[in-house]
Design a protein around this motif. Structure first.
Motif, PDB file in Angstrom:
ATOM      1  N   ILE A   3      -7.131   1.821  -6.827  1.00 28.63           N
ATOM      2  CA  ILE A   3      -6.174   2.259  -7.816  1.00 28.63           C
ATOM      3  C   ILE A   3      -4.931   1.469  -7.517  1.00 28.63           C
ATOM      4  CG2 ILE A   3      -4.979   3.868  -9.211  1.00 28.63           C
ATOM      5  CD1 ILE A   3      -7.269   5.983  -8.776  1.00 28.63           C
ATOM      6  N   VAL A   4      -4.585   0.592  -8.484  1.00 25.27           N
ATOM      7  CA  VAL A   4      -3.129  -0.078  -8.285  1.00 25.27           C
ATOM      8  C   VAL A   4      -2.271   0.386  -9.215  1.00 25.27           C
ATOM      9  CG1 VAL A   4      -2.131  -2.438  -8.173  1.00 25.27           C
ATOM     10  CG2 VAL A   4      -4.480  -2.301  -7.394  1.00 25.27           C
ATOM     11  N   GLN A   5      -1.053   0.740  -9.130  1.00 22.96           N
ATOM     12  CA  GLN A   5      -0.162   1.402 -10.065  1.00 22.96           C
ATOM     13  C   GLN A   5       1.133   0.563  -9.985  1.00 22.96           C
ATOM     14  OE1 GLN A   5       1.124   5.063  -8.235  1.00 22.96           O
ATOM     15  NE2 GLN A   5       1.772   5.975 -10.088  1.00 22.96           N
ATOM     16  N   ALA A   6       1.609   0.166 -11.191  1.00 24.03           N
ATOM     17  CA  ALA A   6       2.944  -0.325 -11.312  1.00 24.03           C
ATOM     18  C   ALA A   6       3.845   0.923 -10.984  1.00 24.03           C
ATOM     19  CB  ALA A   6       3.041  -0.769 -12.607  1.00 24.03           C
ATOM     20  N   TYR A  57       5.145   6.956  -9.309  1.00 23.91           N
ATOM     21  CA  TYR A  57       5.051   7.263 -10.609  1.00 23.91           C
ATOM     22  C   TYR A  57       4.754   5.889 -11.387  1.00 23.91           C
ATOM     23  CZ  TYR A  57       7.336  11.550  -9.070  1.00 23.91           C
ATOM     24  OH  TYR A  57       7.645  12.860  -8.811  1.00 23.91           O
ATOM     25  N   GLY A  58       3.901   5.963 -12.400  1.00 23.17           N
ATOM     26  CA  GLY A  58       3.837   4.684 -13.205  1.00 23.17           C
ATOM     27  C   GLY A  58       2.350   4.638 -13.781  1.00 23.17           C
ATOM     28  N   PRO A  59       2.223   3.595 -14.540  1.00 22.61           N
ATOM     29  CA  PRO A  59       0.795   3.322 -15.202  1.00 22.61           C
ATOM     30  C   PRO A  59       0.091   2.557 -14.358  1.00 22.61           C
ATOM     31  CG  PRO A  59       2.505   1.624 -15.971  1.00 22.61           C
ATOM     32  CD  PRO A  59       3.413   2.552 -15.045  1.00 22.61           C
ATOM     33  N   VAL A 113       1.750  -0.783  -6.216  1.00 22.01           N
ATOM     34  CA  VAL A 113       1.280   0.140  -5.149  1.00 22.01           C
ATOM     35  C   VAL A 113      -0.183   0.388  -5.257  1.00 22.01           C
ATOM     36  CG1 VAL A 113       1.319   2.489  -3.912  1.00 22.01           C
ATOM     37  CG2 VAL A 113       3.531   1.309  -4.867  1.00 22.01           C
ATOM     38  N   VAL A 114      -1.014  -0.080  -3.966  1.00 26.40           N
ATOM     39  CA  VAL A 114      -2.213   0.016  -4.066  1.00 26.40           C
ATOM     40  C   VAL A 114      -2.593   1.525  -3.358  1.00 26.40           C
ATOM     41  CG1 VAL A 114      -4.484  -1.040  -3.129  1.00 26.40           C
ATOM     42  CG2 VAL A 114      -2.560  -2.333  -3.831  1.00 26.40           C
ATOM     43  N   HIS A 115      -3.656   2.230  -3.884  1.00 31.04           N
ATOM     44  CA  HIS A 115      -4.029   3.390  -3.618  1.00 31.04           C
ATOM     45  C   HIS A 115      -5.607   3.192  -2.989  1.00 31.04           C
ATOM     46  CE1 HIS A 115      -0.308   5.537  -5.033  1.00 31.04           C
ATOM     47  NE2 HIS A 115      -0.583   4.706  -6.014  1.00 31.04           N
ATOM     48  N   THR A 154       0.935  -1.383   0.031  1.00 32.65           N
ATOM     49  CA  THR A 154       0.028  -0.202  -0.095  1.00 32.65           C
ATOM     50  C   THR A 154       0.932   1.345   0.101  1.00 32.65           C
ATOM     51  OG1 THR A 154      -0.094  -0.011   2.383  1.00 32.65           O
ATOM     52  CG2 THR A 154      -1.935  -1.168   1.113  1.00 32.65           C
ATOM     53  N   ALA A 155       0.526   2.494  -0.239  1.00 35.39           N
ATOM     54  CA  ALA A 155       0.902   3.593  -0.098  1.00 35.39           C
ATOM     55  C   ALA A 155       1.579   4.206   1.225  1.00 35.39           C
ATOM     56  CB  ALA A 155       0.112   4.857  -1.010  1.00 35.39           C
ATOM     57  N   LYS A 156       2.523   4.872   1.148  1.00 37.30           N
ATOM     58  CA  LYS A 156       3.293   5.506   2.481  1.00 37.30           C
ATOM     59  C   LYS A 156       2.747   6.969   2.740  1.00 37.30           C
ATOM     60  CE  LYS A 156       7.101   2.240   3.079  1.00 37.30           C
ATOM     61  NZ  LYS A 156       8.483   2.131   3.310  1.00 37.30           N
ATOM     62  N   GLU A 157       3.093   7.404   3.988  1.00 39.94           N
ATOM     63  CA  GLU A 157       2.636   8.733   4.087  1.00 39.94           C
ATOM     64  C   GLU A 157       3.408   9.621   3.744  1.00 39.94           C
ATOM     65  OE1 GLU A 157       1.937  11.306   8.103  1.00 39.94           O
ATOM     66  OE2 GLU A 157       2.857   9.340   8.379  1.00 39.94           O
ATOM     67  N   ASN A 158       3.174  10.670   3.012  1.00 42.51           N
ATOM     68  CA  ASN A 158       3.961  11.715   2.341  1.00 42.51           C
ATOM     69  C   ASN A 158       4.882  10.945   1.136  1.00 42.51           C
ATOM     70  OD1 ASN A 158       3.452  13.663   3.877  1.00 42.51           O
ATOM     71  ND2 ASN A 158       5.025  13.267   5.436  1.00 42.51           N
TER      72      ASN A 158
END
Length: 233
Positions: free
Chosen positions: A84-87, A73-75, A96-98, A65-69
């Protein structure tokens, strides 16, 4: 601090954010979402077989998952109602899962892609301030193949233009006569013009002609001796 110091870009630049801890537990993300993302990023060869590392083990993508601050970058590789899952990463071996509740999409185009569920493949940048983020379109220059200008084929050297034949004196004088008839109405002036031009043209024409080399006459006795001598050996 003086005014110059206070107004400088360095003074106005915010302090760099310190990346903190994970905002959510990865276990909270549904298993099907995690499995889909990992399988999507697991590298395979042309035959569809998993690529192995130097030790012979399958290279496996990672997910978090995403981190604080944090900034990412990625598709986008998955977009549903909640996530939203991003490579990310140079090799795109991490996902990274947002959580969508944490992310504000910036710009009408991203909002439209999200509404149509066609965001997959779109490169985005996601920047968190604390536990809230903003997502923007991102131009992934590192993955863009710089289009090299097509190399111009070597130009063929055009064959030299054939040399123009020199205008003959009579042709030149014919053109001059036509010109005189049209532009010089006075008969005497016209004749004087053509006479003068004819003299000049004759002199110029004779200068351009190759002069024949005059050979000295060979005495009769010498001719007889040359005939007797025959071909030189």
């Amino acid at each position: 601090m003086n005014e110059r110091t206070a107004g400088s870009p360095a003074a106005q630049r915010p302090a760099s954010k310190v990346v903190g801890s994970y905002l959510h537990k990865i276990e909270e993300v549904p298993k099907e979402v995690r499995d889909y993302a990992i399988n999507k990023l697991n590298p395979v060869d042309a035959a569809g077989e998993r690529i192995k590392d130097a030790q012979g083990n399958n290279i496996t993508a990672r997910i978090s998952t995403a981190k604080e601050n944090g900034s990412y970058y990625g598709p986008v590789i998955l977009n549903n109602d909640k996530f939203i899952v991003q490579a990310v990463g140079k090799e795109r071996l991490s996902a990274v899962v947002h959580h969508k509740d944490d992310v504000a999409l910036q710009g009408a185009s991203l909002a439209l892609l999200n509404a149509k569920k066609t965001m997959n493949g779109t490169s985005v940048q996601v920047h968190y301030t604390g536990d809230k983020a903003k997502a923007y379109h991102w131009s992934d220059k590192s993955k863009q193949q710089a289009a090299e200008p097509a190399k111009d084929a070597p130009e063929k050297t055009a064959p030299p233009a054939p040399a123009k034949e020199a205008m003959k004196a009579e042709d030149f004088m014919k053109q001059a006569t036509d010109y005189a008839k049209e532009n010089i109405k006075n008969t005497n002036q016209r004749e004087a013009f053509l006479k003068h031009l004819g003299n000049v043209t004759e002199q110029a024409f004779n200068r351009e002609q190759p002069q024949a080399v005059k050979s000295k006459p060979v005495p009769a006795q010498a001719q007889e001796k040359q005939a007797d001598a025959g071909i030189e050996r």
